[in-house]
Scaffold this motif. Structure first.
Motif, PDB file in Angstrom:
ATOM      1  N   GLY A  35       0.561  14.092   0.597  1.00 26.57           N
ATOM      2  CA  GLY A  35       0.948  14.672  -0.686  1.00 26.57           C
ATOM      3  C   GLY A  35       2.198  14.062  -1.284  1.00 26.57           C
ATOM      4  O   GLY A  35       2.750  14.609  -2.237  1.00 26.57           O
ATOM      5  N   ARG A  36       2.646  12.923  -0.733  1.00 25.88           N
ATOM      6  CA  ARG A  36       3.833  12.250  -1.281  1.00 25.88           C
ATOM      7  C   ARG A  36       3.425  11.350  -2.449  1.00 25.88           C
ATOM      8  O   ARG A  36       2.353  10.765  -2.457  1.00 25.88           O
ATOM      9  N   LEU A  37       4.330  11.237  -3.415  1.00 25.85           N
ATOM     10  CA  LEU A  37       4.096  10.468  -4.629  1.00 25.85           C
ATOM     11  C   LEU A  37       4.658   9.060  -4.491  1.00 25.85           C
ATOM     12  O   LEU A  37       5.776   8.872  -3.999  1.00 25.85           O
ATOM     13  N   LEU A  38       3.901   8.071  -4.956  1.00 27.79           N
ATOM     14  CA  LEU A  38       4.356   6.684  -4.954  1.00 27.79           C
ATOM     15  C   LEU A  38       5.311   6.465  -6.124  1.00 27.79           C
ATOM     16  O   LEU A  38       4.948   6.671  -7.283  1.00 27.79           O
ATOM     17  N   ARG A  67      -4.057  -3.064 -11.511  1.00 29.88           N
ATOM     18  CA  ARG A  67      -3.303  -4.318 -11.454  1.00 29.88           C
ATOM     19  C   ARG A  67      -1.799  -4.056 -11.381  1.00 29.88           C
ATOM     20  O   ARG A  67      -1.081  -4.644 -10.571  1.00 29.88           O
ATOM     21  N   GLU A  68      -1.314  -3.172 -12.240  1.00 30.51           N
ATOM     22  CA  GLU A  68       0.121  -2.889 -12.256  1.00 30.51           C
ATOM     23  C   GLU A  68       0.587  -2.320 -10.922  1.00 30.51           C
ATOM     24  O   GLU A  68       1.645  -2.685 -10.421  1.00 30.51           O
ATOM     25  N   CYS A  69      -0.193  -1.438 -10.339  1.00 26.39           N
ATOM     26  CA  CYS A  69       0.173  -0.877  -9.037  1.00 26.39           C
ATOM     27  C   CYS A  69       0.268  -1.982  -7.990  1.00 26.39           C
ATOM     28  O   CYS A  69       1.235  -2.064  -7.234  1.00 26.39           O
ATOM     29  N   ARG A  70      -0.726  -2.856  -7.952  1.00 25.32           N
ATOM     30  CA  ARG A  70      -0.730  -3.964  -6.995  1.00 25.32           C
ATOM     31  C   ARG A  70       0.456  -4.904  -7.240  1.00 25.32           C
ATOM     32  O   ARG A  70       1.167  -5.283  -6.317  1.00 25.32           O
ATOM     33  N   GLU A  71       0.692  -5.265  -8.516  1.00 24.83           N
ATOM     34  CA  GLU A  71       1.779  -6.195  -8.835  1.00 24.83           C
ATOM     35  C   GLU A  71       3.155  -5.623  -8.501  1.00 24.83           C
ATOM     36  O   GLU A  71       4.009  -6.324  -7.987  1.00 24.83           O
ATOM     37  N   GLU A  72       3.360  -4.354  -8.784  1.00 24.28           N
ATOM     38  CA  GLU A  72       4.679  -3.755  -8.609  1.00 24.28           C
ATOM     39  C   GLU A  72       4.956  -3.281  -7.193  1.00 24.28           C
ATOM     40  O   GLU A  72       6.108  -3.254  -6.770  1.00 24.28           O
ATOM     41  N   THR A  73       3.905  -2.873  -6.470  1.00 23.85           N
ATOM     42  CA  THR A  73       4.136  -2.238  -5.168  1.00 23.85           C
ATOM     43  C   THR A  73       3.481  -2.945  -3.988  1.00 23.85           C
ATOM     44  O   THR A  73       3.823  -2.667  -2.843  1.00 23.85           O
ATOM     45  N   GLY A  74       2.479  -3.793  -4.243  1.00 24.40           N
ATOM     46  CA  GLY A  74       1.711  -4.413  -3.167  1.00 24.40           C
ATOM     47  C   GLY A  74       0.554  -3.556  -2.689  1.00 24.40           C
ATOM     48  O   GLY A  74      -0.212  -3.978  -1.825  1.00 24.40           O
ATOM     49  N   LEU A  75       0.404  -2.363  -3.240  1.00 22.44           N
ATOM     50  CA  LEU A  75      -0.639  -1.442  -2.790  1.00 22.44           C
ATOM     51  C   LEU A  75      -1.874  -1.513  -3.681  1.00 22.44           C
ATOM     52  O   LEU A  75      -1.767  -1.663  -4.907  1.00 22.44           O
ATOM     53  N   GLU A  76      -3.029  -1.414  -3.045  1.00 21.81           N
ATOM     54  CA  GLU A  76      -4.317  -1.399  -3.750  1.00 21.81           C
ATOM     55  C   GLU A  76      -4.743   0.056  -3.941  1.00 21.81           C
ATOM     56  O   GLU A  76      -4.714   0.838  -2.995  1.00 21.81           O
ATOM     57  N   GLY A 119      -3.546  -2.369   1.246  1.00 27.09           N
ATOM     58  CA  GLY A 119      -2.292  -3.062   0.963  1.00 27.09           C
ATOM     59  C   GLY A 119      -1.140  -2.491   1.763  1.00 27.09           C
ATOM     60  O   GLY A 119      -1.294  -1.555   2.550  1.00 27.09           O
ATOM     61  N   GLN A 120       0.030  -3.084   1.556  1.00 27.82           N
ATOM     62  CA  GLN A 120       1.253  -2.549   2.156  1.00 27.82           C
ATOM     63  C   GLN A 120       2.375  -2.710   1.156  1.00 27.82           C
ATOM     64  O   GLN A 120       2.333  -3.594   0.292  1.00 27.82           O
ATOM     65  N   ILE A 121       3.353  -1.835   1.256  1.00 29.92           N
ATOM     66  CA  ILE A 121       4.446  -1.847   0.291  1.00 29.92           C
ATOM     67  C   ILE A 121       5.197  -3.171   0.364  1.00 29.92           C
ATOM     68  O   ILE A 121       5.737  -3.537   1.406  1.00 29.92           O
ATOM     69  N   THR A 122       5.166  -3.882  -0.750  1.00 29.30           N
ATOM     70  CA  THR A 122       5.916  -5.128  -0.920  1.00 29.30           C
ATOM     71  C   THR A 122       6.366  -5.177  -2.371  1.00 29.30           C
ATOM     72  O   THR A 122       5.613  -5.620  -3.255  1.00 29.30           O
ATOM     73  N   PRO A 123       7.585  -4.690  -2.657  1.00 27.79           N
ATOM     74  CA  PRO A 123       8.056  -4.666  -4.041  1.00 27.79           C
ATOM     75  C   PRO A 123       8.094  -6.074  -4.638  1.00 27.79           C
ATOM     76  O   PRO A 123       8.497  -7.024  -3.975  1.00 27.79           O
ATOM     77  N   GLN A 124       7.668  -6.186  -5.891  1.00 27.65           N
ATOM     78  CA  GLN A 124       7.782  -7.434  -6.639  1.00 27.65           C
ATOM     79  C   GLN A 124       9.214  -7.477  -7.181  1.00 27.65           C
ATOM     80  O   GLN A 124       9.580  -6.634  -7.989  1.00 27.65           O
ATOM     81  N   PRO A 125      10.053  -8.434  -6.738  1.00 31.42           N
ATOM     82  CA  PRO A 125      11.471  -8.426  -7.100  1.00 31.42           C
ATOM     83  C   PRO A 125      11.758  -8.418  -8.606  1.00 31.42           C
ATOM     84  O   PRO A 125      12.768  -7.881  -9.035  1.00 31.42           O
ATOM     85  N   SER A 126      10.872  -8.980  -9.410  1.00 31.53           N
ATOM     86  CA  SER A 126      11.100  -8.982 -10.856  1.00 31.53           C
ATOM     87  C   SER A 126      10.751  -7.635 -11.493  1.00 31.53           C
ATOM     88  O   SER A 126      11.086  -7.390 -12.651  1.00 31.53           O
ATOM     89  N   GLU A 127      10.101  -6.753 -10.733  1.00 30.05           N
ATOM     90  CA  GLU A 127       9.657  -5.461 -11.261  1.00 30.05           C
ATOM     91  C   GLU A 127      10.342  -4.265 -10.608  1.00 30.05           C
ATOM     92  O   GLU A 127      10.717  -3.317 -11.275  1.00 30.05           O
ATOM     93  N   ALA A 128      10.450  -4.299  -9.273  1.00 30.22           N
ATOM     94  CA  ALA A 128      10.919  -3.129  -8.525  1.00 30.22           C
ATOM     95  C   ALA A 128      11.914  -3.542  -7.447  1.00 30.22           C
ATOM     96  O   ALA A 128      11.646  -4.460  -6.677  1.00 30.22           O
TER      97      ALA A 128
END
Length: 164
Positions: A35-38, A67-76, A119-128
């Motif tokens: 129940g945690r929010l991304l 796409r935005e979720c994947r690009e910003e967080t690495g998660l599918e 996927g796994q959490i991998t922040p995109q440095p230009s976004e997050a």
């Protein structure tokens, strides 16, 4: 937005600049099995948000949210429903490059419910600068713009889709 671009969000501010554009964005409201929010911390304004970005030509709103979720967080994620459509003129975004105003936008956001599929959490440095799962009870500990908090609060409620 390009590197070096800053973002300033206004909310219910009569002194906010007048919008020069309206653009559609998609956001992904994702809860995990606990129940945690991304959430992610934006690099252009240091505020916490859910994954969000513009809908590009040639893609659907659902494709943009995924796409935005994947690009910003690495998660599918996959889209499972609609939180709502948020288009209030109370929210104005100014994009600056240095001291120059690039754009003054009144956003139209389609907030999608989504579930994690990989996927796994991998922040995109230009976004997050950070990405994390947050217990909804702890949201008050995060600096979240009121327009984004409205989307989150509605997503957490059991009410049907919201449209403004």
């Amino acid at each position: 937005m390009s590197k070096g671009t800053r973002r300033v969000d206004y909310w219910q501010d009569p002194q906010a600049p007048k919008p020069t554009s309206r653009k559609t964005s998609a956001s992904a409201f994702v809860l995990d099995d606990q129940g945690r929010l991304l959430l992610l911390k934006r690099v252009d304004n240091d505020l916490w948000t859910i994954p969000t970005g513009g809908v590009k030509k040639g893609e659907t709103v659902g494709q943009a949210g995924v796409r935005e979720c994947r690009e910003e967080t690495g998660l599918e994620v996959e889209v499972t429903g609609l939180v709502g459509v948020f288009s209030t003129p109370d929210h104005v975004i100014v994009y600056l490059h240095g001291d120059e105003v690039d754009e003054v936008r009144q956003p139209i956001n389609i907030c999608l419910r989504a579930r994690l599929v990989g996927g796994q959490i991998t922040p995109q440095p230009s976004e997050a600068s950070e990405v994390r799962w947050v217990d909804p009870a702890d949201l008050d500990d995060y600096s979240i713009h009121p327009a984004l908090r409205a989307r989150i609060n509605h997503g957490l409620s059991s009410a049907g889709p919201y449209i403004t």
